[in-house]
Design a protein around this motif. Sequence first.
Motif, PDB file in Angstrom:
ATOM      1  N   SER A   1       0.828  -1.205   0.000  1.00  0.00           N
ATOM      2  CA  SER A   1       0.000   0.000   0.000  1.00  0.00           C
ATOM      3  C   SER A   1       0.866   1.261   0.000  1.00  0.00           C
ATOM      4  CB  SER A   1      -0.973   0.001   1.187  1.00  0.00           C
ATOM      5  OG  SER A   1      -0.296  -0.205   2.387  1.00  0.00           O
ATOM      6  N   GLU A   2       2.144   1.105   0.372  1.00  0.00           N
ATOM      7  CA  GLU A   2       3.069   2.245   0.370  1.00  0.00           C
ATOM      8  C   GLU A   2       4.494   1.711   0.292  1.00  0.00           C
ATOM      9  OE1 GLU A   2       4.260   5.866   3.457  1.00  0.00           O
ATOM     10  OE2 GLU A   2       2.369   4.805   3.746  1.00  0.00           O
ATOM     11  N   LEU A   3       5.378   2.478  -0.341  1.00  0.00           N
ATOM     12  CA  LEU A   3       6.808   2.168  -0.369  1.00  0.00           C
ATOM     13  C   LEU A   3       7.538   3.339   0.253  1.00  0.00           C
ATOM     14  CD1 LEU A   3       7.282   0.849  -4.024  1.00  0.00           C
ATOM     15  CD2 LEU A   3       7.109  -0.521  -1.928  1.00  0.00           C
ATOM     16  N   LYS A   4       8.650   3.046   0.937  1.00  0.00           N
ATOM     17  CA  LYS A   4       9.402   4.119   1.579  1.00  0.00           C
ATOM     18  C   LYS A   4      10.886   3.764   1.610  1.00  0.00           C
ATOM     19  CE  LYS A   4       7.487   6.283   5.022  1.00  0.00           C
ATOM     20  NZ  LYS A   4       6.993   6.683   6.334  1.00  0.00           N
ATOM     21  N   TRP A   5      11.717   4.741   1.239  1.00  0.00           N
ATOM     22  CA  TRP A   5      13.169   4.604   1.407  1.00  0.00           C
ATOM     23  C   TRP A   5      13.488   5.037   2.830  1.00  0.00           C
ATOM     24  CZ3 TRP A   5      16.039   2.054  -1.941  1.00  0.00           C
ATOM     25  CH2 TRP A   5      15.584   1.918  -3.253  1.00  0.00           C
ATOM     26  N   VAL A   6      14.060   4.121   3.614  1.00  0.00           N
ATOM     27  CA  VAL A   6      14.299   4.353   5.033  1.00  0.00           C
ATOM     28  C   VAL A   6      15.805   4.345   5.289  1.00  0.00           C
ATOM     29  CG1 VAL A   6      13.937   3.386   7.349  1.00  0.00           C
ATOM     30  CG2 VAL A   6      12.118   3.245   5.636  1.00  0.00           C
ATOM     31  N   LEU A   7      16.290   5.375   5.981  1.00  0.00           N
ATOM     32  CA  LEU A   7      17.697   5.392   6.361  1.00  0.00           C
ATOM     33  C   LEU A   7      17.989   4.147   7.199  1.00  0.00           C
ATOM     34  CD1 LEU A   7      18.180   9.151   7.287  1.00  0.00           C
ATOM     35  CD2 LEU A   7      19.198   7.929   5.342  1.00  0.00           C
ATOM     36  N   ILE A   8      19.101   3.498   6.924  1.00  0.00           N
ATOM     37  CA  ILE A   8      19.442   2.245   7.602  1.00  0.00           C
ATOM     38  C   ILE A   8      19.383   2.398   9.116  1.00  0.00           C
ATOM     39  CG2 ILE A   8      21.332   0.605   7.997  1.00  0.00           C
ATOM     40  CD1 ILE A   8      21.984   0.978   4.947  1.00  0.00           C
TER      41      ILE A   8
END
Length: 138
Positions: free
Chosen positions: A107-114
């Motif tokens: 439903s959503e994609l997100k680039w997340v800082l490690i």
Amino acid sequence: MSSPPKKRPHWIPVVAALIRRNNSLLLGLRPEGHNLAGLWEFPGGKIEIGESPEAALQRELREELGIEAEVGGLKLATTHSFGNTGIVLLFFEVNFWKGEPKTCHHSELKWVLIEELKNYQLPEANQKILSHILSVLK
């Protein structure tokens, strides 16, 4: 009278992608109406009979994200169980792909800082090994 034969556990082989862009990883939000809805996960899925883990991950990333991925090395292997069902979870690194990831499944994609992964609600199978995931990303 002998006891009934012990039921063998059911094992499901699963592949997951550590898709990295700079110092971030791609996470997908599991959609409503699916198992583990509302949790963030690493894209991937079940290995079908006759598939190699790498081919399964390429297929899953095509289906879930609409990308053509070059699957890198195996970074981590672990197991987890839900009652009588076990999963063998194989994490592969993906540094190269064609196309922009799209929400074909999530439903959503997100680039997340490690370093911020610990702030996201992940499935228990991922949460319990998060320190190992972080160590293979260094």
